[in-house]
Design an enzyme around this catalytic site. Structure first.
Site, short mmCIF file in Angstrom:
data_model
loop_
_atom_site.label_atom_id
_atom_site.label_comp_id
_atom_site.label_asym_id
_atom_site.label_seq_id
_atom_site.Cartn_x
_atom_site.Cartn_y
_atom_site.Cartn_z
N SER B 145 0.87 -1.18 0.00
CA SER B 145 0.00 0.00 0.00
C SER B 145 0.90 1.23 0.00
O SER B 145 2.05 1.16 0.47
CB SER B 145 -0.85 0.00 1.27
OG SER B 145 -1.36 1.28 1.53
N TYR B 158 -1.08 -1.37 10.14
CA TYR B 158 -1.28 -1.62 8.72
C TYR B 158 -0.05 -1.18 7.91
O TYR B 158 0.50 -1.95 7.12
CB TYR B 158 -2.52 -0.87 8.25
CG TYR B 158 -2.85 -1.05 6.79
CD1 TYR B 158 -3.41 -2.23 6.34
CD2 TYR B 158 -2.63 -0.02 5.87
CE1 TYR B 158 -3.72 -2.40 4.99
CE2 TYR B 158 -2.94 -0.18 4.53
CZ TYR B 158 -3.49 -1.37 4.09
OH TYR B 158 -3.80 -1.53 2.78
N ALA B 159 0.37 0.07 8.11
CA ALA B 159 1.46 0.61 7.30
C ALA B 159 2.75 -0.17 7.52
O ALA B 159 3.46 -0.48 6.56
CB ALA B 159 1.66 2.09 7.62
N SER B 161 3.10 -3.24 8.53
CA SER B 161 2.99 -4.60 7.97
C SER B 161 3.13 -4.55 6.45
O SER B 161 3.73 -5.43 5.84
CB SER B 161 1.66 -5.25 8.37
OG SER B 161 0.57 -4.64 7.70
N LYS B 162 2.61 -3.49 5.84
CA LYS B 162 2.71 -3.36 4.38
C LYS B 162 4.13 -3.01 3.95
O LYS B 162 4.53 -3.29 2.82
CB LYS B 162 1.71 -2.30 3.88
CG LYS B 162 0.26 -2.73 4.01
CD LYS B 162 -0.04 -3.96 3.16
CE LYS B 162 -1.50 -4.35 3.15
NZ LYS B 162 -1.74 -5.57 2.34
N ILE B 191 -8.34 3.31 -3.46
CA ILE B 191 -9.08 2.47 -4.40
C ILE B 191 -10.50 2.28 -3.88
O ILE B 191 -10.72 2.09 -2.67
CB ILE B 191 -8.39 1.09 -4.57
CG1 ILE B 191 -6.90 1.26 -4.89
CG2 ILE B 191 -9.08 0.27 -5.67
CD1 ILE B 191 -6.58 2.10 -6.12
#
Lengths: 78, 250
Positions: B145, B158-159, B161-162, B191
């Protein structure tokens, strides 16, 4: 073909070696059994016995003899 | 000839969003698909049947829980039993738990990493093992991402892990190149998927303003890049991260 013959065939075909080299054979002691050869060997053993070897066991399969012990976990009797 | 004619892809996260768009586009371009999902729904299974009939390809649903390693292994066994050579693995399924740094619960951090990193690496280990068997190589794609590349307030789990999956993919690319397996990562921006369904309109508009194209991307626009990376058209691309963000920040 017996299971032992299948096991030996997997080693010989995956690593491109002859049967007389199998006893006592250990990972990384011949050029053919490097990390790439190792994964080819795992695939050959899985195909031979229709099993899926766990990642921990892939790492532990460090010799021809150790492999015999490990595949017993998958209900393969040699 | 369709760009994925005769190929077989394993795609995770096929229930909705980018995964669904990828499944549809891959099938319409000739690929057989192992369509992976956590949930089994009537709508999903009906859609697969219709898609199979429309495209004349095999689409096999595979259900598993990325929180559970045993469930992942069972799914791979199912795929292995089909004895269809795998050409592409498209890792799309992921999870997101937003919280500011000081508020991040360790359990949430662990579960995010389990789905977005650990499960994807484990699943890829097994699927790549199947790819190695046919010796023809293949393509593995991870979904990061723009948050993973830039960081974003409120998205520590999230960030990060991405970001981790980008490094994992580059490492895999370095190791698997000699086996003709390419590994790349996409980094989508804003998206139009379920992920944004609860985000306030104003927030979305602010995000859109920061893009050159001044609009959200559509799942199909991500799927087309996935298709390119899975096909021979990208045969000399590996270890890369491709941003698909409508020109954010340019």
């Amino acid at each position: 073909m017996t299971n032992l013959e299948k096991y030996n065939k997997a080693f010989m075909e995956a690593l491109g070696i002859t049967e007389d080299k199998l006893a006592g054979l250990e990972y990384n002691t011949i050029p053919e059994w490097d990390s790439v050869g190792h994964m080819q060997l795992i695939a050959a053993i899985e195909d031979a016995f229709d099993i899926m070897i766990d990642t921990d066991d892939i790492i532990d399969l460090s010799s021809y003899e150790k492999g015999k012990e490990l595949i017993a976990k998958y209900e393969v009797e040699l | 000839m369709k760009s994925l004619e005769g190929k077989t892809a394993v795609i995770t996260g096929c229930l909705q969003g980018i995964g669904r768009a990828a499944m549809d586009m891959f099938a319409r371009n000739g690929a057989n698909v192992f369509a992976c999902s956590l949930k089994r729904t009537e709508e999903f299974e009906n859609h697969i049947e219709e898609l199979k009939n429309e495209c004349g390809v095999e689409i096999i649903p595979v259900y598993f829980d990325m929180m559970d390693d045993e469930s992942i292994k069972s799914a791979v066994k199912e795929i292995q039993k089909a004895k269809i050579p795998i050409d592409a693995l498209v890792n799309i399924a992921g999870t997101d738990k937003d919280a500011l740094f000081q508020m991040v619960k360790m359990d949430d951090l662990r579960s995010t990493y389990q789905v977005n990193v650990f499960a994807q690496i484990l699943f890829s280990q097994y699927i790549v093992k199947l790819m190695l068997r046919h010796g023809k190589g293949g393509s593995v794609i991870f979904t990061s991402s723009i948050s993973g590349l830039e960081g974003r307030a409120g998205q520590l789990a999230y960030a990060s892990s991405k970001a981790a999956i980008v490094a994992a993919a580059k490492t895999m690319a370095a190791e698997l190149g000699t086996s003709k397996i390419r590994v790349n990562t996409i980094a989508p921006g804003f998206i139009d998927t379920e992920m944004y369904k609860d985000v306030p309109k104003e927030t979305i508009e602010n995000k859109i303003k920061r893009t050159a194209l001044k609009r959200m991307g559509q799942p199909e626009e991500i799927a087309s890049v996935l298709m390119f990376l899975a096909s021979e058209r990208s045969s000399h691309i590996t270890g890369q991260v491709i941003r698909i963000d409508g020109g954010k920040g340019v």
